[in-house]
Design an enzyme around this catalytic site. Structure first.
Site, PDB file in Angstrom:
ATOM      1  N   ASP A   1       0.832  -1.204   0.000  1.00 22.39           N
ATOM      2  CA  ASP A   1       0.000   0.000   0.000  1.00 22.39           C
ATOM      3  C   ASP A   1       0.868   1.256   0.000  1.00 22.39           C
ATOM      4  O   ASP A   1       1.983   1.244   0.555  1.00 22.39           O
ATOM      5  CB  ASP A   1      -0.900   0.030   1.238  1.00 22.39           C
ATOM      6  CG  ASP A   1      -1.941  -1.076   1.213  1.00 22.39           C
ATOM      7  OD1 ASP A   1      -2.233  -1.576   0.117  1.00 22.39           O
ATOM      8  OD2 ASP A   1      -2.450  -1.438   2.290  1.00 22.39           O
TER       9      ASP A   1
ATOM     10  N   ASP B   1      -7.645   1.570   6.516  1.00 18.03           N
ATOM     11  CA  ASP B   1      -6.398   2.136   7.019  1.00 18.03           C
ATOM     12  C   ASP B   1      -6.620   3.626   7.287  1.00 18.03           C
ATOM     13  O   ASP B   1      -7.729   4.139   7.125  1.00 18.03           O
ATOM     14  CB  ASP B   1      -5.226   1.881   6.061  1.00 18.03           C
ATOM     15  CG  ASP B   1      -5.431   2.525   4.691  1.00 18.03           C
ATOM     16  OD1 ASP B   1      -6.280   3.433   4.561  1.00 18.03           O
ATOM     17  OD2 ASP B   1      -4.726   2.130   3.746  1.00 18.03           O
TER      18      ASP B   1
ATOM     19  N   TYR C   1       4.985  -8.732   8.855  1.00 16.67           N
ATOM     20  CA  TYR C   1       4.662  -7.314   8.954  1.00 16.67           C
ATOM     21  C   TYR C   1       4.713  -6.834  10.403  1.00 16.67           C
ATOM     22  O   TYR C   1       4.273  -7.545  11.315  1.00 16.67           O
ATOM     23  CB  TYR C   1       3.247  -7.026   8.433  1.00 16.67           C
ATOM     24  CG  TYR C   1       3.014  -7.343   6.987  1.00 16.67           C
ATOM     25  CD1 TYR C   1       3.252  -6.383   5.996  1.00 16.67           C
ATOM     26  CD2 TYR C   1       2.531  -8.583   6.598  1.00 16.67           C
ATOM     27  CE1 TYR C   1       3.015  -6.671   4.657  1.00 16.67           C
ATOM     28  CE2 TYR C   1       2.285  -8.870   5.262  1.00 16.67           C
ATOM     29  CZ  TYR C   1       2.537  -7.909   4.295  1.00 16.67           C
ATOM     30  OH  TYR C   1       2.302  -8.186   2.976  1.00 16.67           O
TER      31      TYR C   1
ATOM     32  N   ARG D   1      -4.767  -5.076   6.771  1.00 12.59           N
ATOM     33  CA  ARG D   1      -5.802  -4.078   7.081  1.00 12.59           C
ATOM     34  C   ARG D   1      -7.053  -4.770   7.603  1.00 12.59           C
ATOM     35  O   ARG D   1      -7.642  -4.370   8.617  1.00 12.59           O
ATOM     36  CB  ARG D   1      -6.166  -3.280   5.826  1.00 12.59           C
ATOM     37  CG  ARG D   1      -5.163  -2.251   5.391  1.00 12.59           C
ATOM     38  CD  ARG D   1      -5.654  -1.557   4.135  1.00 12.59           C
ATOM     39  NE  ARG D   1      -5.506  -2.373   2.937  1.00 12.59           N
ATOM     40  CZ  ARG D   1      -6.224  -2.236   1.834  1.00 12.59           C
ATOM     41  NH1 ARG D   1      -7.197  -1.356   1.782  1.00 12.59           N
ATOM     42  NH2 ARG D   1      -6.007  -2.992   0.787  1.00 12.59           N
TER      43      ARG D   1
END
Length: 300
Positions: free
Chosen positions: A38, A80, A66, A180
């Site tokens: 993203d 987000d 992550y 997300r």
């Protein structure tokens, strides 16, 4: 120039922006990434150069790690912090970091996700984010993903006000996982609207952030005429391998159907290396000829 550059993607640019800049820097059209990050996310983005673009599909299927921050108390259109806030709820000040950690652990293993509307998944030939920009919500197919591990990083909840309580966690997950959406689901399990407020990809397969290079550093290296740091195609692929003679190499280079080597029997795919250490081809079992192998990719 063939290989993989491990890029540390900066915040505020798309994965395609990075590909475009590297094409210009290296003066080559054969450049591609192995799965988008993203625009607001940072971290490891493997970039395939030259013949390595042929193996991008194999690299994109690797597991990911992550470092993530979740914000409780607000949900957004994009899941987000870049989206519009669509729901708020005051977070109970008695919520503890232990409660949050317990909830995280319930997500280890196979879970089902519904991809966010702001994603590149196609439905009826059109990307979901294109529908979203038109204000159209469509039914999205649920998908199963796998959470290998999820660990709390924060020692305490960080409170910004009554409707913004944040903590960080580290997640190792299968390819295709939407972090997300994971944040939204974790929030729901805790009883609050939530969104992802920060994302940093720290690993792709065995590639780690510490091995990555920034765009600025890459530009300096190219401008100074230094050697571009690149991982060879063979080293980038975590596959069993065989090394063949020059005579055998010719047969593999021509993409012939051959007997499945006993050294890699039972493997779903293997890489073929020359005696000089070059990657010649990737082979897999033949679908109809038992005991034989056919080419998946051949590198001339």
């Amino acid at each position: 120039m063939d290989g993989v550059i491990l890029l540390n993607k900066p915040k505020g640019v798309t994965s395609h922006d990075c590909v475009y800049k590297i094409r210009r820097l290296l003066k080559t059209k054969k450049v591609g990434h192995t799965g988008t990050l993203d625009p607001d996310a940072t971290g490891v983005l493997p970039i395939c150069i030259g013949k390595a673009t042929k193996i991008s599909s194999l690299l994109s299927g690797q597991s990911k790690e992550y470092e993530t921050e979740i914000s409780l108390g607000k949900s957004t259109t994009t899941e987000d912090q870049s989206g519009e806030v669509i729901r708020t709820l005051q977070v109970n000040p008695n919520l503890s970091i232990q409660d949050c950690e317990h909830t995280l652990k319930t997500y280890i293993g196979s879970i089902t996700q519904i991809p966010p509307m702001y994603s590149a998944i196609k439905v009826n030939g059109k990307k979901l984010y294109e529908y979203a920009r038109e204000g159209i919500e469509v039914e999205r197919p649920a998908r199963e993903v796998y959470i290998q591990s999820i660990d709390m990083l924060s020692k305490k909840i960080n409170w910004y006000n009554n409707d913004d309580a944040r903590f960080k966690f580290l997640v190792n997950c299968s390819s295709g996982t939407y972090v997300r959406t994971l944040c939204v689901d974790i929030g729901n399990s805790l009883g609050y609207p939530a969104h992802m407020s920060e994302l940093k990809r720290t690993k792709v397969g065995d590639f780690s952030l510490s091995e990555s290079i920034t765009l600025d550093r890459l530009e300096s290296i190219v401008n100074d005429g230094e050697k571009v740091p690149m991982i060879s195609m063979a080293n980038a692929l975590d596959l069993p391998s065989i090394t063949v003679s020059d005579e055998e190499a010719t047969r593999y280079r021509h993409g012939q159907v051959l007997n499945y080597p006993k050294r890699v029997e039972g493997q779903s795919m293997f890489k073929v290396m020359s005696s000089e250490g070059d990657l010649i081809a990737i082979y897999k079992p033949h679908p109809s000829k038992h005991g034989e192998a056919k080419p998946f990719k051949v590198f001339q």
